[in-house]
Write an enzyme that holds these catalytic residues in place. Sequence first.
Site, PDB file in Angstrom:
ATOM      1  N   LYS A  48       0.852  -1.197   0.000  1.00 31.34           N
ATOM      2  CA  LYS A  48       0.000   0.000   0.000  1.00 31.34           C
ATOM      3  C   LYS A  48       0.886   1.246   0.000  1.00 31.34           C
ATOM      4  O   LYS A  48       2.099   1.146   0.250  1.00 31.34           O
ATOM      5  CB  LYS A  48      -0.934  -0.024   1.215  1.00 31.34           C
ATOM      6  CG  LYS A  48      -0.220   0.081   2.551  1.00 31.34           C
ATOM      7  CD  LYS A  48      -1.205  -0.142   3.695  1.00 31.34           C
ATOM      8  CE  LYS A  48      -0.499  -0.062   5.027  1.00 31.34           C
ATOM      9  NZ  LYS A  48      -1.274  -0.656   6.122  1.00 31.34           N
ATOM     10  N   TYR A 279      17.158  29.915   7.975  1.00 35.92           N
ATOM     11  CA  TYR A 279      16.026  30.723   8.416  1.00 35.92           C
ATOM     12  C   TYR A 279      15.993  30.822   9.934  1.00 35.92           C
ATOM     13  O   TYR A 279      16.311  29.858  10.637  1.00 35.92           O
ATOM     14  CB  TYR A 279      14.721  30.080   7.955  1.00 35.92           C
ATOM     15  CG  TYR A 279      14.489  30.202   6.474  1.00 35.92           C
ATOM     16  CD1 TYR A 279      14.324  31.457   5.884  1.00 35.92           C
ATOM     17  CD2 TYR A 279      14.430  29.079   5.669  1.00 35.92           C
ATOM     18  CE1 TYR A 279      14.106  31.571   4.518  1.00 35.92           C
ATOM     19  CE2 TYR A 279      14.208  29.185   4.304  1.00 35.92           C
ATOM     20  CZ  TYR A 279      14.042  30.432   3.741  1.00 35.92           C
ATOM     21  OH  TYR A 279      13.829  30.550   2.410  1.00 35.92           O
TER      22      TYR A 279
HETATM   23  C1  PLP Z   1      -0.442  -1.850   6.593  1.00 36.59           C
HETATM   24  C2  PLP Z   1      -1.049  -3.105   7.049  1.00 36.59           C
HETATM   25  C3  PLP Z   1      -0.253  -4.235   7.269  1.00 36.59           C
HETATM   26  C4  PLP Z   1       1.258  -4.203   7.204  1.00 36.59           C
HETATM   27  O1  PLP Z   1       1.747  -3.688   8.405  1.00 36.59           O
HETATM   28  P1  PLP Z   1       3.333  -3.600   8.711  1.00 36.59           P
HETATM   29  O2  PLP Z   1       3.386  -3.191  10.119  1.00 36.59           O
HETATM   30  O3  PLP Z   1       3.899  -2.578   7.773  1.00 36.59           O
HETATM   31  O4  PLP Z   1       3.876  -4.946   8.459  1.00 36.59           O
HETATM   32  C5  PLP Z   1      -0.890  -5.407   7.627  1.00 36.59           C
HETATM   33  N1  PLP Z   1      -2.222  -5.467   7.756  1.00 36.59           N
HETATM   34  C6  PLP Z   1      -3.018  -4.404   7.572  1.00 36.59           C
HETATM   35  C7  PLP Z   1      -4.486  -4.546   7.764  1.00 36.59           C
HETATM   36  C8  PLP Z   1      -2.461  -3.190   7.221  1.00 36.59           C
HETATM   37  O5  PLP Z   1      -3.245  -2.115   7.052  1.00 36.59           O
END
Ligand code: PLP
Length: 389
Positions: A48, A279
Amino acid sequence: MTIPTSIPSTGPWAVIHRNAISHNLSWLRQRLYHCSPGAPVRVWAVVKADAYGHGLTHTVPALQQADGLGVTTPDDVRRLRRQGWQKPILLLSASGVRAEEICDPSLGELHLVIDEPSQLDQLERLARLPESRRPTRLNTWLRYAGRLGNLGFDVTEYAPAFERLLALKTKGLVVEAGHLHHYAGAEDADALRAERNEFATVVGRLPGPFSTGNSAALCGSLPETLRQEGHWLRCGLMLYGASALPGTTGAQLGLRPAMSVHARLVAVRYLKAGQNVGYGDTFQAQRDTWVGTACIGYSHGVPRQLWEQGHALVGPSGRPVPYAGRVAMDCLSLDLGPNACEQVGDIVTLWGHAPNGAALPVETVAASCSTIAAELFTGLTSRLPLISA
Ligand SMILES: *Cc1c(COP(=O)(O)O)cnc(C)c1O
């Protein structure tokens, strides 16, 4: 550590080390093999947020040994199919997705996470359609809300919702109905055990596969408890070589960092003690010193707060040096010290590996600006080109 030849001559870039990603997946496979040699466990590689900022096109070729990929939007599913991914895809947030959309045969073998009763209503509607208009290879995973508590069904709603899914299986609409749980605090061994037990109680004797383990559970658990993480594991962060356990780097666990972020020095100036840079007069030279400036800043995704505690690697030797003043929109300065030997054109490494292999763990950088590796990865913007190595 090789730097690809296609790096921009001006402007910053990030290198995506594909071999590191495939190494990290094999690392997990080996761990799983040792804990349950006879019973293969399947792995969803979570990609994702454009593969946690690493870019789907750079990442997917390194994940050919995964059993499936996990994403959050139907557009991502289509993107992966266009890239030639033929194995299953898990749609992690399917609520809000129209039923007609999941009937699209070009989506291939799709696994939907079911978070809400309205999704069950939609599926029941699909089950009444003529067979020719139904999806053909639909799998479902019912999410238990658990301690995370933001999505899914709670303890009283779970079993009745699962009955509805089982009925859909009987009607032939769905191939399989499984159980899914996402931990709220898997980095803590006691919390993990409590969440795991709670889920096991809720699922009880209901039939079907289950899926729990995320990166923190998979990296932190003892091998003998890994097999309790289910039939399908879901891992994201660890594939990119970062640790989900506080105070530990991926490299310490045996993972390899998959991203290095670089820029070049565009100016090296001599500052007299008492002179300021940046800055808001945020840096004043305490002694005569050299200050180097690189063209990368918060518009590329480098956190502005990094200057307070952070450091970067500079030059061919990958020497660690502190920031000099606030990170600006598209440049930042580093205090190279009174005896600096670096020159304009030298490579600066914000996290990952310097050209000579010196490492600056992303976890260290994240800790120095009060965030986590995943936020640094996904905070990189489209202004920063990604290059595969
Ligand atoms: C993002 C996600 C994962 C992966 O999690 P990590 O901690 O990056 O391994 C697994 N299950 C769900 C439902 C997620 O949203």
